[in-house]
Design a protein around this motif. Structure first.
Motif, PDB file in Angstrom:
ATOM      1  N   LEU A 160       0.833  -1.204   0.000  1.00  0.00           N
ATOM      2  CA  LEU A 160       0.000   0.000   0.000  1.00  0.00           C
ATOM      3  C   LEU A 160       0.869   1.256   0.000  1.00  0.00           C
ATOM      4  CD1 LEU A 160      -2.823  -1.007   2.524  1.00  0.00           C
ATOM      5  CD2 LEU A 160      -3.079  -0.615   0.064  1.00  0.00           C
ATOM      6  N   ARG A 161       1.902   1.250   0.818  1.00  0.00           N
ATOM      7  CA  ARG A 161       2.804   2.410   0.862  1.00  0.00           C
ATOM      8  C   ARG A 161       3.522   2.592  -0.483  1.00  0.00           C
ATOM      9  NH1 ARG A 161       4.346   5.465   4.954  1.00  0.00           N
ATOM     10  NH2 ARG A 161       3.621   5.061   7.085  1.00  0.00           N
ATOM     11  N   ALA A 162       4.037   1.514  -1.024  1.00  0.00           N
ATOM     12  CA  ALA A 162       4.777   1.604  -2.279  1.00  0.00           C
ATOM     13  C   ALA A 162       3.894   2.116  -3.414  1.00  0.00           C
ATOM     14  CB  ALA A 162       5.362   0.238  -2.634  1.00  0.00           C
ATOM     15  N   GLN A 163       2.662   1.598  -3.525  1.00  0.00           N
ATOM     16  CA  GLN A 163       1.771   2.012  -4.599  1.00  0.00           C
ATOM     17  C   GLN A 163       1.297   3.453  -4.409  1.00  0.00           C
ATOM     18  OE1 GLN A 163      -1.310  -0.710  -5.843  1.00  0.00           O
ATOM     19  NE2 GLN A 163      -0.097  -2.513  -5.271  1.00  0.00           N
ATOM     20  N   THR A 164       1.123   3.864  -3.147  1.00  0.00           N
ATOM     21  CA  THR A 164       0.749   5.254  -2.875  1.00  0.00           C
ATOM     22  C   THR A 164       1.852   6.196  -3.340  1.00  0.00           C
ATOM     23  OG1 THR A 164      -0.560   4.617  -0.953  1.00  0.00           O
ATOM     24  CG2 THR A 164       0.161   6.901  -1.069  1.00  0.00           C
ATOM     25  N   ALA A 165       3.096   5.879  -2.973  1.00  0.00           N
ATOM     26  CA  ALA A 165       4.229   6.727  -3.358  1.00  0.00           C
ATOM     27  C   ALA A 165       4.386   6.775  -4.872  1.00  0.00           C
ATOM     28  CB  ALA A 165       5.504   6.198  -2.705  1.00  0.00           C
ATOM     29  N   VAL A 200       7.132   8.199   2.117  1.00  0.00           N
ATOM     30  CA  VAL A 200       5.840   7.503   2.078  1.00  0.00           C
ATOM     31  C   VAL A 200       6.066   6.006   1.849  1.00  0.00           C
ATOM     32  CG1 VAL A 200       3.707   7.198   0.745  1.00  0.00           C
ATOM     33  CG2 VAL A 200       4.495   9.496   1.319  1.00  0.00           C
ATOM     34  N   ALA A 201       6.966   5.687   0.963  1.00  0.00           N
ATOM     35  CA  ALA A 201       7.187   4.284   0.600  1.00  0.00           C
ATOM     36  C   ALA A 201       7.994   3.514   1.628  1.00  0.00           C
ATOM     37  CB  ALA A 201       7.885   4.207  -0.756  1.00  0.00           C
ATOM     38  N   ASP A 202       8.998   4.163   2.226  1.00  0.00           N
ATOM     39  CA  ASP A 202      10.014   3.399   2.967  1.00  0.00           C
ATOM     40  C   ASP A 202      10.082   3.674   4.465  1.00  0.00           C
ATOM     41  OD1 ASP A 202      10.808   2.337   0.495  1.00  0.00           O
ATOM     42  OD2 ASP A 202      12.123   4.059   0.124  1.00  0.00           O
TER      43      ASP A 202
END
Length: 268
Positions: A160-165, A200-202
């Motif tokens: 979710l974080r990776a796709q948001t970023a 956001v991603a990491d």
């Protein structure tokens, strides 16, 4: 006829007299040093005797006399110190209990508690209740993950974080104008925006409405944020199916679920 001493004899005699005088002075100095050493030894001996006498006196007081009065005095002193420690501990525990009580009263009457009550009231009117999410920086994403699990989806927190970023990077014009430097008020530069997306991603960076907007586009689902003090916000209204997502108590996000009693009735 008296013999006349020669110059050499007179000089030798003078040397002998000077040597004798010098030896006498040396002996006198030795005698003085010996006397001083004797005085020092006597003083040390006296001090040693005095110390021994004091030591003996202390030993006597420690052992006490035959009637045991000194032992009783020592025992009373120890008892008094022990009692003082107990009294101090009791006073500390009492003060701690008082502070805890004050905090509990403040929690019951504080704004955060009142906000929670209002949110619960809103949810009850819609036959919903809060499902608690831990406050670890990932709460928004965890709440969305929880809602997706209820719908049978299997996107993890990391995904979710990776796709948001990634969505925010690829649609920078939709997000960059809303991100400003808190110190200068200037809009983020391209490098600052990239760092924001990386966080956001990491990292455990908190998410807000910008991230929810990105998530609604990624998931193609509307996300409803139910708030205590304000009307609900629906993000991604263009999508038909709803995903409920409760927001309360400041910036913390929780998930929601049907009221337990109502759910049990429906199952029955």
């Amino acid at each position: 006829m008296e013999e006349v001493e020669t110059a050499e004899e007179l000089l030798a005699k003078q040397h002998r007299n000077e040597k004798k005088d010098l030896q006498a002075k040396i002996q006198s100095m030795k005698n003085a040093n010996s006397l001083k050493n004797i005085e020092n030894e006597l003083e040390q001996l006296q001090n040693s005797s005095l110390v021994q006498e004091v030591s003996n006196a202390v030993d006597f007081l420690s052992l006490g006399n035959s009637d045991g009065k000194n032992n009783d005095l020592s025992k009373q002193t120890r008892t008094s110190k022990a009692q003082k420690r107990r009294d101090k501990k009791a006073a500390f525990e009492k003060a701690l209990e008082s502070q805890i009580a004050e905090v509990e009263v403040e929690n019951l009457t504080g704004s955060r508690h009142q906000e929670g009550l209002k949110l619960r009231q809103k949810l009850m009117e819609r036959h919903l209740q809060i499902r608690e999410i831990s406050s670890d920086g990932h709460c928004m994403y965890r709440a969305v993950e929880d809602q997706l699990t209820e719908r049978g989806a299997t996107l993890s927190l990391k995904e979710l974080r990776a796709q948001t970023a990634q969505y925010m990077r690829s649609h920078a014009d939709d997000f960059l104008p809303f991100l400003t430097d808190p110190n200068s008020g200037d809009m983020y530069t391209a490098d600052e925006f990239e760092k924001y997306c990386n966080d956001v991603a990491d990292t455990a960076a908190w998410g807000g409405q910008l991230e929810l907007k990105a998530l609604s586009q990624v998931l193609q689902l509307p996300i409803e944020v139910i708030q205590a003090e304000s009307p609900s916000i629906i993000i991604g209204e263009e999508y038909v199916n709803y995903m409920r997502h409760a927001c309360g108590l400041g910036e913390h996000y929780n998930s929601v679920e049907p009221l337990k009693d109502l759910a049990n009735e429906e199952e029955g």
